[in-house]
Design an enzyme around this catalytic site. Structure first.
Site, PDB file in Angstrom:
ATOM      1  N   ARG A  23       0.824  -1.219   0.000  1.00 38.84           N
ATOM      2  CA  ARG A  23       0.000   0.000   0.000  1.00 38.84           C
ATOM      3  C   ARG A  23       0.861   1.274   0.000  1.00 38.84           C
ATOM      4  NH1 ARG A  23      -5.726  -0.143   1.889  1.00 38.84           N
ATOM      5  NH2 ARG A  23      -6.384  -2.243   1.428  1.00 38.84           N
ATOM      6  N   ARG A  27      -2.880   7.082   1.360  1.00 33.33           N
ATOM      7  CA  ARG A  27      -3.276   8.309   2.061  1.00 33.33           C
ATOM      8  C   ARG A  27      -2.226   8.910   2.982  1.00 33.33           C
ATOM      9  NH1 ARG A  27      -8.791   5.552   3.690  1.00 33.33           N
ATOM     10  NH2 ARG A  27      -7.250   3.892   3.716  1.00 33.33           N
ATOM     11  N   ARG A  36      -6.397  12.621  -4.684  1.00 34.70           N
ATOM     12  CA  ARG A  36      -7.698  12.126  -4.207  1.00 34.70           C
ATOM     13  C   ARG A  36      -8.689  13.248  -3.906  1.00 34.70           C
ATOM     14  NH1 ARG A  36     -10.957  10.033  -2.951  1.00 34.70           N
ATOM     15  NH2 ARG A  36     -11.064   8.591  -1.207  1.00 34.70           N
ATOM     16  N   ASP A  72      -7.068  -1.892  -7.124  1.00 37.52           N
ATOM     17  CA  ASP A  72      -7.627  -2.527  -5.926  1.00 37.52           C
ATOM     18  C   ASP A  72      -8.022  -3.949  -6.279  1.00 37.52           C
ATOM     19  OD1 ASP A  72      -8.595  -1.614  -3.053  1.00 37.52           O
ATOM     20  OD2 ASP A  72      -9.961  -3.127  -3.814  1.00 37.52           O
ATOM     21  N   TYR A 147     -15.215 -11.256   0.046  1.00 36.03           N
ATOM     22  CA  TYR A 147     -15.897  -9.982  -0.251  1.00 36.03           C
ATOM     23  C   TYR A 147     -17.175 -10.225  -1.033  1.00 36.03           C
ATOM     24  CZ  TYR A 147     -12.081  -7.196   1.578  1.00 36.03           C
ATOM     25  OH  TYR A 147     -11.175  -6.615   2.418  1.00 36.03           O
TER      26      TYR A 147
HETATM   27  O1  CP3 Z   1      -0.052  -1.390  -2.517  1.00 37.83           O
HETATM   28  C1  CP3 Z   1      -0.349  -0.438  -3.271  1.00 37.83           C
HETATM   29  O2  CP3 Z   1       0.129   0.707  -3.147  1.00 37.83           O
HETATM   30  C2  CP3 Z   1      -1.267  -0.710  -4.436  1.00 37.83           C
HETATM   31  C3  CP3 Z   1      -2.621  -0.369  -4.214  1.00 37.83           C
HETATM   32  C4  CP3 Z   1      -3.571  -1.264  -3.454  1.00 37.83           C
HETATM   33  C5  CP3 Z   1      -4.770  -0.756  -2.897  1.00 37.83           C
HETATM   34  N1  CP3 Z   1      -5.506  -1.798  -2.428  1.00 37.83           N
HETATM   35  C6  CP3 Z   1      -5.150   0.656  -2.876  1.00 37.83           C
HETATM   36  C7  CP3 Z   1      -6.199   1.123  -1.966  1.00 37.83           C
HETATM   37  C8  CP3 Z   1      -3.563  -2.641  -3.220  1.00 37.83           C
HETATM   38  C9  CP3 Z   1      -2.490  -3.662  -3.544  1.00 37.83           C
HETATM   39  C10 CP3 Z   1      -4.799  -2.965  -2.591  1.00 37.83           C
HETATM   40  C11 CP3 Z   1      -5.197  -4.345  -2.240  1.00 37.83           C
HETATM   41  C12 CP3 Z   1      -6.387  -4.557  -1.393  1.00 37.83           C
HETATM   42  N2  CP3 Z   1      -7.584  -3.915  -1.442  1.00 37.83           N
HETATM   43  C13 CP3 Z   1      -6.480  -5.567  -0.432  1.00 37.83           C
HETATM   44  C14 CP3 Z   1      -5.427  -6.597  -0.150  1.00 37.83           C
HETATM   45  C15 CP3 Z   1      -4.272  -6.006   0.564  1.00 37.83           C
HETATM   46  C16 CP3 Z   1      -4.436  -5.845   2.008  1.00 37.83           C
HETATM   47  O3  CP3 Z   1      -4.323  -4.692   2.485  1.00 37.83           O
HETATM   48  O4  CP3 Z   1      -4.612  -6.857   2.682  1.00 37.83           O
HETATM   49  C17 CP3 Z   1      -7.746  -5.492   0.159  1.00 37.83           C
HETATM   50  C18 CP3 Z   1      -8.288  -6.370   1.266  1.00 37.83           C
HETATM   51  C19 CP3 Z   1      -8.450  -4.435  -0.505  1.00 37.83           C
HETATM   52  C20 CP3 Z   1      -9.859  -4.014  -0.265  1.00 37.83           C
HETATM   53  C21 CP3 Z   1      -9.945  -2.617   0.171  1.00 37.83           C
HETATM   54  N3  CP3 Z   1      -9.595  -1.515  -0.587  1.00 37.83           N
HETATM   55  C22 CP3 Z   1     -10.426  -2.138   1.402  1.00 37.83           C
HETATM   56  C23 CP3 Z   1     -10.885  -3.025   2.544  1.00 37.83           C
HETATM   57  C24 CP3 Z   1     -10.352  -0.742   1.357  1.00 37.83           C
HETATM   58  C25 CP3 Z   1     -10.874   0.226   2.373  1.00 37.83           C
HETATM   59  C26 CP3 Z   1     -10.000   0.282   3.571  1.00 37.83           C
HETATM   60  C27 CP3 Z   1      -9.207   1.562   3.551  1.00 37.83           C
HETATM   61  O5  CP3 Z   1      -7.982   1.481   3.784  1.00 37.83           O
HETATM   62  O6  CP3 Z   1      -9.821   2.605   3.336  1.00 37.83           O
HETATM   63  C28 CP3 Z   1      -9.785  -0.380   0.121  1.00 37.83           C
HETATM   64  C29 CP3 Z   1      -9.513   0.995  -0.338  1.00 37.83           C
HETATM   65  C30 CP3 Z   1      -8.138   1.298  -0.849  1.00 37.83           C
HETATM   66  N4  CP3 Z   1      -7.386   0.504  -1.671  1.00 37.83           N
HETATM   67  C31 CP3 Z   1      -7.416   2.506  -0.614  1.00 37.83           C
HETATM   68  C32 CP3 Z   1      -6.206   2.400  -1.316  1.00 37.83           C
HETATM   69  C33 CP3 Z   1      -5.115   3.426  -1.423  1.00 37.83           C
HETATM   70  C34 CP3 Z   1      -7.924   3.688   0.169  1.00 37.83           C
HETATM   71  C35 CP3 Z   1      -8.876   4.423  -0.700  1.00 37.83           C
HETATM   72  C36 CP3 Z   1      -8.788   5.944  -0.587  1.00 37.83           C
HETATM   73  O7  CP3 Z   1      -7.876   6.555  -1.197  1.00 37.83           O
HETATM   74  O8  CP3 Z   1      -9.651   6.519   0.063  1.00 37.83           O
END
Ligand code: CP3
Length: 340
Positions: A23, A27, A36, A72, A147
């Site tokens: 990640r 943010r 964003r 994502d 999911y």
């Molecule tokens: O690693 C990276 O920089 C690449 C980007 C990436 C995102 N999500 C961006 C993201 C990757 C590899 C993911 C994978 C992802 N997404 C997973 C598996 C990895 C892990 O963390 O276990 C999962 C379970 C998700 C599902 C997901 N996406 C959730 C549960 C959420 C909301 C939780 C949160 O942190 O807000 C997201 C949103 C998300 N995916 C964000 C980002 C940068 C935040 C969104 C925002 O900018 O508001």
């Protein structure tokens, strides 16, 4: 071209231990927040120029040794025919969760070029600009299925386990469809230019080892053996992996991603000498004062020496509240203390 990351994945000699952060685009970076402020999260994922731009941000700011495509794991779920939204409070919401035979039958196995062309376009843009390797990724079959069945994030995975235990026939058809999607999605990413891929099995750790072995491992093995035919390194990350390592070892990955709850030396002992490892600093360690953080980095670097190869990473994604200086110290100290 800095190929230290790819060499470590393959267990080849490296001048220092490569590092990237799960990640890493997100943010905690003000430059990400600025993008964003203009667009919502899904629009960002689906606009190749913007996805490429935020992918590059941590590479430029931190000097990490690999980039990970900004997207994502739920993008592929949406492409299978589900309706996806991100709410600021609840996180991802998938309407009409899959709980029946008819629900599973409605799902399609998407063609990446047709339904997710923006992902492939972002990869092509990035490959023309990057000087470090680009990692593509997908959710692993079980994590995506949770999911789809729960309709979003969950605490105890009740609906998922109910389907697994009460209707294994339906669960298995769902897992087959998701596995085919994962294979086709990652093969397309590799053909478009991804130089390594990571499978995120964020929720597999909620299963008893026997259930993981019976219901999940066969699909992970199938996905990995098909994707590996493309010839790029494959990383399999399981959050909360400690109790599952004996099974994870059989999955066929080149690199196993380890969360922070397990001592890296113990994890390597369970996995054996034939696999590389990735991990495994507690994401909250980035809140430590510099010297204490450096000590933790040194400890993990030393333990990583016992594996076939070691890629430094956090044990899970970086938290939005993390100070950027913590992430910068991490990358600098991994490079400094691992120099050979
Ligand atoms: O690693 C990276 O920089 C690449 C980007 C990436 C995102 N999500 C961006 C993201 C990757 C590899 C993911 C994978 C992802 N997404 C997973 C598996 C990895 C892990 O963390 O276990 C999962 C379970 C998700 C599902 C997901 N996406 C959730 C549960 C959420 C909301 C939780 C949160 O942190 O807000 C997201 C949103 C998300 N995916 C964000 C980002 C940068 C935040 C969104 C925002 O900018 O508001």
């Amino acid at each position: 071209m800095n190929d230290t990351f790819l060499k470590a994945c393959r267990g080849e000699g490296v001048p220092y231990t490569p590092v990237w952060i799960m990640r890493q685009a997100g943010r905690y970076l003000p430059e990400y927040q600025a993008v964003r402020a203009e667009v919502d999260f899904l629009t960002l994922c689906k606009t190749p120029e913007l996805a490429a731009k935020v992918t590059l941000q941590p590479v430029e700011r931190l000097g990490v040794d690999a980039a990970i495509l900004f997207s994502d794991i739920l993008i592929a779920v949406e492409a299978m025919g589900m309706h996806l939204e991100f709410s600021d409070k609840k996180g991802p919401v998938l309407s009409d969760p899959v709980r029946s035979k008819a629900g599973v039958e409605r799902l399609i196995i998407p063609d990446t070029e047709d339904s997710m062309p923006f992902v492939l376009e972002a990869i092509r843009i990035l490959r023309s600009q990057l000087k470090v390797p680009l990692i593509g990724f997908s959710g692993a079959p079980f994590t995506l299925a949770t999911y789809m069945i729960e309709g979003g994030s969950t605490k105890n995975f009740l609906h998922t386990k109910k389907m697994m235990f009460q209707n294994p026939g339906i669960f298995n058809v769902l897992m087959e469809k998701v596995t085919s999607t994962v294979i086709s999605y990652l093969v397309s990413q590799i053909k478009a230019g991804a130089q390594a891929v990571q499978l995120f099995d964020t929720w597999a750790g909620v299963l008893a080892p026997g259930d993981y072995k019976e219901f999940i491992l066969p699909y992970v093995k199938k996905a990995i053996s098909e994707i590996k035919k493309e010839g790029v390194p494959l990383i399999y990350f399981v959050n909360d992996c400690a109790a599952l390592l004996k099974e994870i070892k059989k999955a066929g990955a080149d690199v196993v991603g380890i969360d922070w709850r397990v001592d890296l030396k113990d994890a390597i002992r369970s996995l054996g000498k034939k696999l590389a490892v990735q991990g495994n600093l507690d994401p909250c360690a980035l809140f430590l004062p510099k010297e204490r953080l450096e000590d933790k980095v040194k400890d993990i670097l030393w333990k990583g020496e016992f594996a076939k190869g070691h890629i430094f990473n956090l044990g899970h994604g970086i938290l939005p509240e993390t100070p950027v200086e913590g992430a910068m110290t991490l990358v600098e100290s991994v490079h400094k203390f691992s120099e050979r």
